[in-house]
Design a protein around this motif. Structure first.
Motif, PDB file in Angstrom:
ATOM      1  N   LYS A  11      46.078  37.839  48.703  1.00  0.00           N
ATOM      2  CA  LYS A  11      44.628  38.187  48.582  1.00  0.00           C
ATOM      3  C   LYS A  11      44.210  38.201  47.206  1.00  0.00           C
ATOM      4  CE  LYS A  11      43.259  40.482  52.983  1.00  0.00           C
ATOM      5  NZ  LYS A  11      42.434  39.387  53.356  1.00  0.00           N
ATOM      6  N   GLY A  13      41.875  39.758  44.167  1.00  0.00           N
ATOM      7  CA  GLY A  13      41.155  40.918  43.455  1.00  0.00           C
ATOM      8  C   GLY A  13      41.529  42.304  44.338  1.00  0.00           C
ATOM      9  N   LYS A  16      46.386  43.360  41.343  1.00  0.00           N
ATOM     10  CA  LYS A  16      47.599  42.623  40.968  1.00  0.00           C
ATOM     11  C   LYS A  16      47.748  42.619  39.417  1.00  0.00           C
ATOM     12  CE  LYS A  16      46.973  38.700  42.914  1.00  0.00           C
ATOM     13  NZ  LYS A  16      45.812  38.790  43.802  1.00  0.00           N
ATOM     14  N   THR A  17      46.748  42.048  38.847  1.00  0.00           N
ATOM     15  CA  THR A  17      46.710  41.965  37.393  1.00  0.00           C
ATOM     16  C   THR A  17      46.820  43.496  36.788  1.00  0.00           C
ATOM     17  OG1 THR A  17      45.903  39.827  37.396  1.00  0.00           O
ATOM     18  CG2 THR A  17      45.642  40.970  35.190  1.00  0.00           C
ATOM     19  N   LYS A  18      45.894  44.399  37.244  1.00  0.00           N
ATOM     20  CA  LYS A  18      45.680  45.731  36.728  1.00  0.00           C
ATOM     21  C   LYS A  18      47.055  46.222  36.861  1.00  0.00           C
ATOM     22  CE  LYS A  18      41.994  47.470  35.946  1.00  0.00           C
ATOM     23  NZ  LYS A  18      41.291  46.977  34.620  1.00  0.00           N
ATOM     24  N   ASP A  40      49.283  33.136  36.170  1.00  0.00           N
ATOM     25  CA  ASP A  40      48.265  32.763  36.855  1.00  0.00           C
ATOM     26  C   ASP A  40      47.319  31.971  35.956  1.00  0.00           C
ATOM     27  OD1 ASP A  40      45.869  32.897  37.990  1.00  0.00           O
ATOM     28  OD2 ASP A  40      45.741  34.903  38.340  1.00  0.00           O
ATOM     29  N   GLN A  42      44.388  31.781  35.948  1.00  0.00           N
ATOM     30  CA  GLN A  42      42.936  32.287  35.616  1.00  0.00           C
ATOM     31  C   GLN A  42      43.241  33.133  34.198  1.00  0.00           C
ATOM     32  OE1 GLN A  42      41.094  34.227  38.856  1.00  0.00           O
ATOM     33  NE2 GLN A  42      43.366  34.817  39.487  1.00  0.00           N
ATOM     34  N   ASN A  44      43.939  36.213  33.586  1.00  0.00           N
ATOM     35  CA  ASN A  44      43.672  37.679  33.405  1.00  0.00           C
ATOM     36  C   ASN A  44      44.453  38.437  32.526  1.00  0.00           C
ATOM     37  OD1 ASN A  44      41.842  37.423  36.465  1.00  0.00           O
ATOM     38  ND2 ASN A  44      40.968  36.800  34.473  1.00  0.00           N
ATOM     39  N   ASN A 237      38.365  53.377  40.619  1.00  0.00           N
ATOM     40  CA  ASN A 237      37.913  54.323  39.465  1.00  0.00           C
ATOM     41  C   ASN A 237      37.255  53.753  38.552  1.00  0.00           C
ATOM     42  OD1 ASN A 237      39.001  55.402  36.353  1.00  0.00           O
ATOM     43  ND2 ASN A 237      38.617  57.091  37.779  1.00  0.00           N
ATOM     44  N   LEU A 240      38.826  52.517  35.183  1.00  0.00           N
ATOM     45  CA  LEU A 240      39.730  51.121  35.234  1.00  0.00           C
ATOM     46  C   LEU A 240      38.923  49.914  35.065  1.00  0.00           C
ATOM     47  CD1 LEU A 240      42.333  52.204  38.000  1.00  0.00           C
ATOM     48  CD2 LEU A 240      42.578  51.894  35.533  1.00  0.00           C
ATOM     49  N   ALA A 241      37.752  49.768  35.888  1.00  0.00           N
ATOM     50  CA  ALA A 241      36.979  48.354  35.999  1.00  0.00           C
ATOM     51  C   ALA A 241      36.358  48.269  34.704  1.00  0.00           C
ATOM     52  CB  ALA A 241      35.919  48.689  37.086  1.00  0.00           C
TER      53      ALA A 241
END
Ligand code: ATP
Ligand code: MG
Length: 283
Positions: A11, A13, A16-18, A40, A42, A44, A237, A240-241
């Protein structure tokens, strides 16, 4: 010899990267030599970590000498690692890494099920990245591989290089659906190319305690995966975003935020688990 973890969920978003970047950051801060491999296209993880490098050392003007795809074409990952902070290096990716499967087709040939050399060629394609990574394993304590949200040659290459898979997931409707396919792929790969591959743990991310569905899915996860579910829960949180847009990992941005504290806790739990596992294997 490095312990290799890949953060994986088909899935998109789910964090994973965080998880890859903050876990690696925290484990490196604790003194372990860490490498993040951005598998990846992408990219990120690359973006976040290069920003972290710049935040840490603003005078350093960074430009890529080469990317993972260039290195793969040269069939060597030597001299690719970019130092981010003390104890933390990165193998940087770029959008051109989307050509990885095509590269493998050219390198090993295209085969179809039923062809006499199908199994042999497929095995070579699946294990190719692991072969390239092998000379680097001696240089690190932990290698964290970030993956795209897909079941494809890239993710299978990550799994055949890894000791274990860390599955970040949001406790939402449909969350459990892709997991059966993931568990299935892990057991197939373990049988064919990588016997030690296992699920390291399942991480509840972007969790909202007030949401009844989240709590229900969390219970289902515990029933299905038992002790594999990390005790640490990563809350949804806002810090974090926001952190990447400030060009910083969350620790620089707001050390006291719940998100920051949760990732610190997770790194501790992960290291404790690894130590227990190593002790169990040694005895
Ligand atoms: P993809 O499948 O596209 O690679 P991903 O699984 O790697 O995505 P992330 O990029 O880590 O997911 O996270 C998706 C988005 O959610 C990002 O904008 C990230 O900053 C944000 N995010 C991640 N974890 C949290 C959290 N605990 N609370 C709030 N926002 C979060
Ligand atoms: Mg990602």
């Amino acid at each position: 010899m490095a312990i290799i973890l890949t953060s994986l969920n088909y899935k998109g978003g789910v964090g994973k990267t965080k998880n890859t970047t903050l876990n690696a950051y925290e484990v490196a801060k604790k003194g372990y030599k860490c490498l993040v491999v951005d598998l990846d296209p992408q990219s990120n993880a690359t973006t976040v970590l290069i920003r972290t490098k710049q935040a840490h050392d603003p005078d350093n003007v960074f430009s890529f000498e080469k990317t993972l795809m260039t290195a793969v074409r040269e069939e060597s990952l030597e001299n690719l690692a970019v130092p981010i902070i003390e104890n933390l290096d990165l193998l940087p990716s770029y959008i051109d890494f989307a050509n990885y499967s095509t590269f493998l087709d050219k390198r090993f040939g295209v085969v179809e099920e039923g062809d006499p050399d199908y199994h042999e060629i497929t095995k070579q394609k699946i294990t190719y990245f692991n072969q390239l990574l092998t000379p680097l394993k001696e240089q690190y304590d932990y290698i964290f591989i970030d993956c795209p949200p897909a079941l494809n040659l890239l993710t299978v290459n990550a799994m055949s290089a890894a000791d274990s898979v860390l599955v970040p997931m949001q406790c939402e409707y449909f969350a459990l659906e892709g997991l059966t396919a993931l568990v299935d792929t892990i057991s197939k790969l373990a049988a064919v190319v990588n016997p030690q591959l296992k699920i390291e743990g399942v991480l509840r991310t972007m969790f909202d305690h007030r949401n009844r569905l989240s709590n229900e899915v969390s219970e289902q996860l515990k029933q299905y995966f038992g002790e594999k579910v990390y005790r640490t829960i990563i809350p949804r949180n806002v810090r974090l975003a926001e952190a990447p847009s400030h060009g910083t990992p969350v620790m620089y941005y707001d050390k006291s935020s719940l998100g920051s504290k949760a990732y610190l806790g997770l790194a501790g739990e992960l290291l404790r688990r690894e130590e227990q596992q190593q002790k169990a294997e040694a005895s």
